[in-house]
Design an enzyme around this catalytic site. Structure first.
Site, PDB file in Angstrom:
ATOM      1  N   GLU A  44       7.199  30.669   8.852  1.00  8.03           N
ATOM      2  CA  GLU A  44       7.809  29.542   8.146  1.00  8.03           C
ATOM      3  C   GLU A  44       6.758  28.613   7.553  1.00  8.03           C
ATOM      4  O   GLU A  44       6.916  28.113   6.445  1.00  8.03           O
ATOM      5  CB  GLU A  44       8.740  28.761   9.074  1.00  8.03           C
ATOM      6  CG  GLU A  44      10.040  29.479   9.413  1.00  8.03           C
ATOM      7  CD  GLU A  44      10.883  29.776   8.175  1.00  8.03           C
ATOM      8  OE1 GLU A  44      10.796  29.025   7.190  1.00  8.03           O
ATOM      9  OE2 GLU A  44      11.625  30.769   8.210  1.00  8.03           O
ATOM     10  N   CYS A 206      25.051  36.774 -10.695  1.00  3.94           N
ATOM     11  CA  CYS A 206      26.248  36.104 -10.182  1.00  3.94           C
ATOM     12  C   CYS A 206      27.320  37.096  -9.722  1.00  3.94           C
ATOM     13  O   CYS A 206      28.081  36.792  -8.803  1.00  3.94           O
ATOM     14  CB  CYS A 206      26.816  35.166 -11.245  1.00  3.94           C
ATOM     15  SG  CYS A 206      25.678  33.842 -11.686  1.00  3.94           S
ATOM     16  N   CYS A 209      27.015  37.750  -6.133  1.00  2.00           N
ATOM     17  CA  CYS A 209      26.908  36.589  -5.246  1.00  2.00           C
ATOM     18  C   CYS A 209      28.194  36.390  -4.435  1.00  2.00           C
ATOM     19  O   CYS A 209      29.295  36.349  -4.997  1.00  2.00           O
ATOM     20  CB  CYS A 209      26.627  35.328  -6.062  1.00  2.00           C
ATOM     21  SG  CYS A 209      26.462  33.858  -5.026  1.00  2.00           S
ATOM     22  N   CYS A 215      31.555  28.799  -7.211  1.00  2.00           N
ATOM     23  CA  CYS A 215      30.371  28.215  -7.848  1.00  2.00           C
ATOM     24  C   CYS A 215      30.732  27.433  -9.120  1.00  2.00           C
ATOM     25  O   CYS A 215      31.221  27.999 -10.100  1.00  2.00           O
ATOM     26  CB  CYS A 215      29.361  29.307  -8.182  1.00  2.00           C
ATOM     27  SG  CYS A 215      27.838  28.664  -8.906  1.00  2.00           S
TER      28      CYS A 215
END
Length: 352
Positions: A44, A206, A209, A215
């Site tokens: 991370e 998209c 997605c 969205c």
DNA sequence: AAGACGGGGTC
DNA sequence: GACCCAGTCTT
């Protein structure tokens, strides 16, 4: 901006994201194998402002050299910076080292599970603390990295660029809103994967997605308008003169830079002022090279003076070189120290 | 609240 | 060559 969400929406969106993750999410990244808090933390921190493919070889090198947090804590900062060279943002490496020592000393080598305690550690901010809590301990904690910012900004058409206070606030609110109570480890990985693989900056996919039906940007065909891009300004140019001072049988003179600022803690070439302090005068320049290096916020233009000092002249230098923060560097037998990329290139380009 | 902090990847 | 990236720290 559409912030009119209900808890019910959040559950549905999270469920769709988790379902997508089970089918398409990344599960074979190096830090996902034999997962430990140490590996999650290390990855991370490396992933702050750095992309996955760049991080992977660095992560492997670190794990090989420092298999656990105690080994990292016991290492010298020079070696840590050496292994970090090329990743940039060297304050991360210093904080990493310091954090390893705190975890070793204060927490007996076990990273805490509480995001608040994690965030108190050096180099761990709100998002990284949440990522460690969620990924290492499967605790509910919301992350907000660059990928999630883009995904959420589009999902709700959040105006402004993410550096702005109000924009960041709205994005954090959304991040908290969608983070589910269960399966938080998978969820955090999923939203990062969606941002990296589906909701990409350009040409978002998209149709792949899981959140397409919710969205707002997709609905208005305005994916490319979100998030708004940072207002750009022209970068200043900084000029300097650096010396490649060669002493036969010793090497090139390097000075360690202050811990903060550009190339913090790394070893670099001295400038004219530093040379004068050491030698009392400037040596004769045999050859000049030009160096240009672009940082994100300014351009460095440096004139590199190549000089050779013979052994009779360098008495005072021989004495001073014992001071801390000064060393000889022999490109034929390089030390394991942190060298900025452009300086490393200069020192090793001479072998022609 | 805004600026500092890097080097690599992408198009 | 412009833009961006799994943010954090300092002022």
């Amino acid at each position: 901006m559409d912030l009119s969400v209900t808890p019910n929406d959040a559950d549905q969106v999270a469920a769709a994201i988790l379902s997508w993750y089970d089918q398409h999410g990344r599960k074979s990244l190096p830090w996902q194998q034999n997962r430990t808090a140490y590996k999650v933390w290390l990855s991370e921190v490396m992933l702050q402002q750095t992309q996955v493919n760049t991080v992977i070889p660095y992560f492997e090198n670190f794990i090989t050299r420092f298999p656990d947090v105690q080994t990292l804590a016991a290492a010298g900062i020079d070696e840590v910076l050496h292994l970090w060279t090329g990743l940039g943002y060297y304050a991360r490496a210093r904080n990493l080292h310091k954090c390893a020592q705190v975890v070793t000393d204060k927490y007996k080598g076990e990273f805490p599970e509480d995001p608040e305690l994690l965030e108190a550690l050096p180099g761990i901010g709100r998002s990284t603390a949440a990522a460690i809590a969620a990924q290492a301990y499967n605790k509910r904690a919301a992350i907000l990295d660059g990928n999630v910012k883009r995904f959420l900004a589009r999902l709700h058409c959040v105006p402004g660029w993410p550096g702005q206070g109000n924009t960041l606030k709205a994005l954090w609110r959304l991040a908290e809103h969608y983070t589910p109570q269960q399966r938080c480890q998978a969820y955090t990985q999923a939203v990062m994967d969606i941002g990296a693989l589906v909701c990409t900056r350009r040409n978002p996919k998209c149709d792949q997605c899981p959140a397409e039906r919710w969205c707002a940007a997709r609905l208005t065909a305005s994916q490319h308008d979100f998030p708004h891009s940072k207002p750009k300004k022209t970068n200043p140019v900084r000029q300097s003169t650096l010396y490649m001072l060669y002493v036969p049988n010793s090497g090139y003179l390097l000075l360690q830079r202050p811990p903060t600022g550009i190339w913090g803690g790394l070893w670099s070439l001295p400038d004219a002022k530093e040379i004068k302090n050491l030698l009392g005068q400037l040596p004769e320049t045999e050859e000049k090279q030009h160096l240009e290096h672009k940082f994100s916020h300014f351009t460095l233009q440096a004139e590199i003076h190549l000089c050779t000092l013979n052994t009779q002249q360098n008495k005072p230098l021989s004495l001073n070189i014992r001071e801390q923060g000064q060393r000889w560097y022999n490109p034929e037998q390089p030390d394991n120290i942190g060298l900025p990329g452009p300086i490393h290139k200069l020192l090793h380009a001479l072998r022609t």
